[in-house]
Scaffold this motif. Structure first.
Motif, short mmCIF file in Angstrom:
data_model
loop_
_atom_site.label_atom_id
_atom_site.label_comp_id
_atom_site.label_asym_id
_atom_site.label_seq_id
_atom_site.Cartn_x
_atom_site.Cartn_y
_atom_site.Cartn_z
N GLY A 565 0.81 -1.22 0.00
CA GLY A 565 0.00 0.00 0.00
C GLY A 565 0.84 1.27 0.00
N LEU A 566 2.17 1.12 -0.06
CA LEU A 566 3.03 2.30 -0.05
C LEU A 566 3.10 2.90 -1.46
N PRO A 567 3.29 4.22 -1.55
CA PRO A 567 3.41 4.83 -2.88
C PRO A 567 4.72 4.43 -3.55
N GLN A 568 4.64 4.03 -4.82
CA GLN A 568 5.86 3.69 -5.58
C GLN A 568 6.28 4.85 -6.46
N GLY A 569 5.31 5.63 -6.88
CA GLY A 569 5.63 6.76 -7.75
C GLY A 569 4.39 7.63 -7.86
N CYS A 570 4.54 8.76 -8.54
CA CYS A 570 3.37 9.62 -8.74
C CYS A 570 3.54 10.38 -10.05
N HIS A 571 2.46 10.85 -10.57
CA HIS A 571 2.52 11.67 -11.79
C HIS A 571 1.37 12.67 -11.75
N ILE A 572 1.47 13.67 -12.57
CA ILE A 572 0.39 14.66 -12.67
C ILE A 572 -0.74 14.04 -13.49
N TYR A 573 -1.94 14.12 -12.94
CA TYR A 573 -3.10 13.52 -13.60
C TYR A 573 -3.49 14.33 -14.83
N GLU A 574 -3.73 13.63 -15.92
CA GLU A 574 -4.08 14.33 -17.15
C GLU A 574 -5.59 14.40 -17.33
N TYR A 575 -6.09 15.59 -17.59
CA TYR A 575 -7.51 15.84 -17.73
C TYR A 575 -7.82 15.94 -19.22
N ARG A 576 -8.58 15.00 -19.76
CA ARG A 576 -8.69 14.91 -21.23
C ARG A 576 -10.12 15.12 -21.72
N ASP A 577 -10.29 14.97 -23.05
CA ASP A 577 -11.60 15.24 -23.65
C ASP A 577 -12.71 14.36 -23.07
N SER A 578 -12.38 13.12 -22.70
CA SER A 578 -13.43 12.24 -22.16
C SER A 578 -13.91 12.76 -20.81
N ASN A 579 -12.97 13.31 -20.01
CA ASN A 579 -13.39 13.92 -18.74
C ASN A 579 -14.29 15.13 -19.00
N LYS A 580 -13.87 15.94 -19.99
CA LYS A 580 -14.61 17.17 -20.28
C LYS A 580 -16.01 16.86 -20.80
N LEU A 581 -16.13 15.78 -21.56
CA LEU A 581 -17.43 15.38 -22.10
C LEU A 581 -18.41 15.15 -20.95
N VAL A 582 -18.01 14.33 -19.98
CA VAL A 582 -18.90 14.02 -18.86
C VAL A 582 -19.20 15.29 -18.08
N GLU A 583 -18.17 16.09 -17.86
CA GLU A 583 -18.33 17.32 -17.08
C GLU A 583 -19.40 18.23 -17.66
N GLU A 584 -19.39 18.42 -18.99
CA GLU A 584 -20.34 19.35 -19.61
C GLU A 584 -21.79 18.94 -19.35
#
Length: 884
Positions: A565-584
């Protein structure tokens, strides 16, 4: 004394907020007065440290007359003796100097203050940075301002892959949730996830509280120009104790072994320096604590303040429980949840008895006669791949005339939560699910969240739908609301929907898609996603033309080790067109429901407003941008959005500057708030600043937000298919206030959870190097935004191998000139100038104390960022605005 296992609903349900449910330990007698007062004016005299609170009647009279002011107390996490409350007129915050003036109020409490005479107001030195005159903000962006669907850790064994990527759950999503799913929580107000630790070399909570020099009044302030004064005040009453009065921290023996107190009490030192140190009776402590205190040096305890007398610098408390070793994820997480009053106890049998008992549950036949049957329609969900509680689905049917019938279908949670039932009461009290990096503390029992209400594919589900007739450009031709039954044909992840959007003309291979019910084809789903994407793009474009604002901020996603359960790594989450579709479409549904419920019940609609930014902070930002030559227009949400999208190029340096400026723009922003329409006279205050719309509410996430459940009940009553909720406007406003409080607490918890995991990552995998951009310069330190991880850190000059450093203002811009000690004595020292928007390289490293990490500057001279030397500014073409 045996401790109840506070697992941890430390405040039993039914206790009014702000009323302590823990009774002080019996037989302790008067709280120990602090013999060695830290306050000079009191030293040597046996008199109170704190003033007696005013009477309720005098407070009420003073607030009416305007001689007293109320507001939420904000204590500066970096300088715990400084506190602020917002000015009612939106001007510069009112300053509360020191623990005595704070009068036993804690961070987040609703307090009443009295202004001090003008000669005691805070003098703002011309050379002091403006950051020093405002409380360090914990940013409160509403989620409508920032988008991202956050991912969630699946339960062990749920996923075959060895590691899981999860998103730091900030909270509420939905930009507004862009999404209604508990997993995709968009940030409600995200300060970049930053770790709640006390920075190196700064305040030691156990040091005497001294007055900071920047607040000194060495000359008569009345002789100074008005602008350099900040109104100061003292707390005279606590209207509502919103702070939980619980803290995590460490036990220590009292320093004076010969004192009478030493035999009765231990000293509890909270990890959060904004909470006072606390005397705890020795009989509450582990039996061998007095003889072997060193064995407990790294043990994290929870303590709850039960009293704080006028004659004592320290509060009196009760030890609730020992959590375990500091620096380990689970004890630290339990501590965070407890401090913020999150109820993570198991649901009681009384609550669970409210759920359907005979499983598997099927929809009763009479529901089919009351609802529109949409089971044959092509309806599907789009969520993070690990989502378990799917509370929204979409459909898009082409019509013969070229228009579309678009549906948003939301889980009908209110069907399963009868008003006034024990289940309703616990959901109202919790008010929101809380997203941690590694798990969710649900608002409702899992049987509801993950089974009965979750819109799993190929099963019949009860829903509440909004269905529009829309043109391809997103113009609304018709609108229908009603209770429905759906049968989702497939569960798409954001990745699936994204690949469909990116391959409009290619068939997606079956093996790359989830199972689809035989009544529908993958082509039909693909076409629906493309049509929704086309309409969403138009809706989004129109929203920004109409003046909406978005401040996208970096959000961290972690990869966790499946076993530990320990963190191995991290990255910046990418917000894409599929996210925007649902959001609208979620935004569209929320706005439609807001209008419908307000039209029908103008006095008791539950709406969500977003006040405009704080004027003083906004004006400071305007001035700052003018000094830097940045053409920013802050006249409206839309103008600001346009400035942010057009001012910067897309090279690495410009994008970093945009990130920093976005961060600065988020500081004056206020929280979005639920409210009852009948309790606010002025309808212009109903507006939502970020979305730039007159009416907005939350309808799309009833599994994880109680406000949405209330809105569902109101909508059902408006449609004549449900009872009007038994809440007068005052009672509805009270529930709205509670939802606001719990939402804020859950957001803080999510930020701290992200911070905790990031600190563990630094400890396990560090030191971590990254480029960073300077976003603030003080006289002995500067703040950076670490670009790879989206965290903010303060870098102190005294932690660097410098020969000297010099702070000055060039024009109005602060800069620090650093002179580095040469590594080789034969070499000349390297000079480096740090100013806002300098790009530097930093190293994040763990400190010896559990879960503290600090940032240090990498020594300049090595080949640096973007092909430049570290100490240089970018060439004039991209940095003309940095010239003095």
């Amino acid at each position: 004394m045996s401790h109840p296992d506070f697992r941890l609903n430390l405040r039993p349900l039914g206790t009014p907020r702000g009323v302590s449910s823990v009774v002080g330990p019996h037989g302790v007698g008067a709280s120990p007065g602090d013999k060695k007062s830290k306050n000079k004016s009191i030293r040597g005299k046996k008199k109170s440290v704190f003033e007696t609170y005013m009477s309720k009647e005098d407070v009420s009279e003073g607030l009416k007359r305007g001689t007293l002011i109320q507001g939420v107390l904000r204590i500066n996490p970096k300088k715990f003796h400084e506190a602020f409350i917002p000015s009612p007129d939106g001007d510069r915050d009112i300053f509360i100097d020191g623990v005595v003036a704070r009068n036993r109020a804690l961070n987040g409490d609703l307090v009443v203050v009295k202004l001090l005479p003008e000669e005691q107001w805070k003098v703002i030195k011309p050379e002091s940075n403006d950051k020093e005159t405002e409380g360090a903000y914990e940013l409160d962006l509403p989620e409508e301002l920032c988008g991202s669907h956050l991912l969630q850790q699946p339960v062990k064994g749920y996923n075959d892959s060895p590691d899981v990527i999860i998103e730091a759950q900030f909270e509420d999503s939905d930009p507004e949730d862009g999404h209604g799913s508990t997993q995709n929580v968009l940030v409600d107000g995200v300060k970049k996830p930053s770790v709640c630790v006390h920075d190196k070399g700064k305040e030691d909570a156990d040091a005497p509280v001294t007055k900071d020099e920047s607040t000194s009044t060495s000359q008569d302030p009345r002789a100074l120009p008005e602008k350099s004064l900040q109104r100061s005040a003292k707390v005279v009453y606590i209207l509502e104790k919103k702070h939980s009065r619980a803290a995590t921290g460490f036990l220590k023996l009292l320093a004076d072994k010969n004192s009478e107190l030493f035999r009765k009490y231990a000293l509890f030192s909270p990890s959060d320096h904004r909470v006072p140190r606390i005397y705890v009776p020795l009989k509450d402590c582990p039996q061998d604590f007095v003889t072997r205190p060193q064995d407990y040096a790294n043990t994290l305890f929870i303590c709850r303040i039960v009293d704080w007398k006028e004659d004592s610098n320290f509060a009196l408390g009760q030890l609730a429980k020992s959590l375990g070793q500091a620096g380990e994820i689970e004890p630290e997480t339990e501590g965070i949840l407890t401090e913020y009053g999150v109820d993570f106890s198991d649901f009681s049998s009384e609550v669970l008895e409210c759920l359907p008992q005979g499983l598997p549950w099927t929809i009763p036949p009479e529901e089919f006669s009351k609802r529109r049957d949409l089971r044959k329609d092509c309806i599907f969900t789009i969520d993070p791949s690990t989502a378990r509680d799917l509370d929204d689905a979409l459909s898009c049917k082409p019509l013969a005339d070229g228009n579309f019938e678009v549906g948003v279908h939301i889980a009908d949670v209110s069907y399963f939560v009868p008003e006034g039932s024990p289940l309703d009461k616990v959901a109202a009290e919790r008010a929101t699910s809380v997203y941690l990096v590694q798990k969710v503390i649900p608002m409702l029992p899992r049987l509801l969240c993950e089974e009965l209400c979750s819109l799993h594919p190929m099963t019949d589900k009860l829903t509440f739908s909004v269905i529009w007739t829309l043109t391809p450009e997103g113009k609304i031709l018709g609108e229908w609301f009603g209770r429905t039954i759906i049968r989702s044909c497939t569960k798409l992840s954001y990745e699936h929907a994204q690949s469909m959007i990116e391959s409009p003309n290619e068939k997606i291979p079956e093996k790359e898609l989830p199972p689809i019910s035989p009544e529908h084809t993958s082509e039909e789903v693909h076409r629906a996603v493309l049509n929704l994407h086309g309409i969403a793009k138009e809706l989004r474009k129109q929203r920004f033309v109409d003046g909406a604002l978005r401040l996208d901020q970096l959000k961290l996603a972690f990869t966790l080790d499946h076993e530990t359960g320990l963190p191995q790594g991290c990255h910046i989450y990418e917000y894409r067109d599929s996210n925007k579709l649902v959001e609208e479409f979620m935004l569209l549904a929320n706005m439609a429901v807001a209008h419908k419920t307000h039209r029908t019940f103008p006095e008791r609609a539950l709406l969500r407003r977003h006040p405009p930014p704080q004027t003083k902070m906004l004006n400071d930002l305007v001035e700052f941008c003018e000094q830097l030559g940045l053409p920013m227009d802050f006249s409206s949400a839309g103008a600001l959005n346009k400035s942010l999208t057009t001012t910067f190029g897309d090279d690495k340096y410009s994008l970093a500057r945009k990130e920093v400026l976005t961060n600065m723009c988020s500081r004056p922003m206020q929280m979005a708030l639920y409210f009852c329409s009948g309790m606010l006279r002025d309808q212009t205050q109903f507006r939502h600043y970020a979305l730039n719309v007159p009416l907005y509410t939350h309808f799309t996430s009833p599994i994880r937000r109680f406000a949405d459940v209330l809105v569902h009940r109101l909508l059902a009553a408006a449609l004549g298919c449900g009872e009007l909720p038994d809440l007068e406007p005052e009672a509805l406003q009270k529930q709205a206030d509670h939802c606001n409080d719990r939402r804020m607490a859950s957001k803080r918890v999510q930020e701290l959870s992200t911070g905790l995991f990031f600190a563990v990552l630094v400890k396990e995998s560090g030191p971590l190097e990254s480029e960073a951009m300077v976003l603030g310069v003080l006289n002995q330190a500067f703040d950076v935004l670490v670009l790879r991880y989206g965290v903010q850190k303060r870098i102190y000059c005294n932690a660097l191998p410098l020969r000297s450093y010099h702070f000055q203002k060039v024009g109005k811009k602060p800069e620090l000139k650093l002179v580095w000690e040469p590594e080789d004595t034969d070499l000349e020292p390297v000079q480096q100038v740090v100013t806002i928007f300098s790009l530097v390289e930093v190293v994040l490293q763990a400190e010896t104390t559990a879960l503290k990490y600090s940032a240090v500057l990498k020594r300049p001279g090595t080949e640096g960022l973007l092909g430049r030397q570290e100490g240089e500014q970018p060439d004039a073409s991209v940095a003309g605005d940095l010239q003095a």
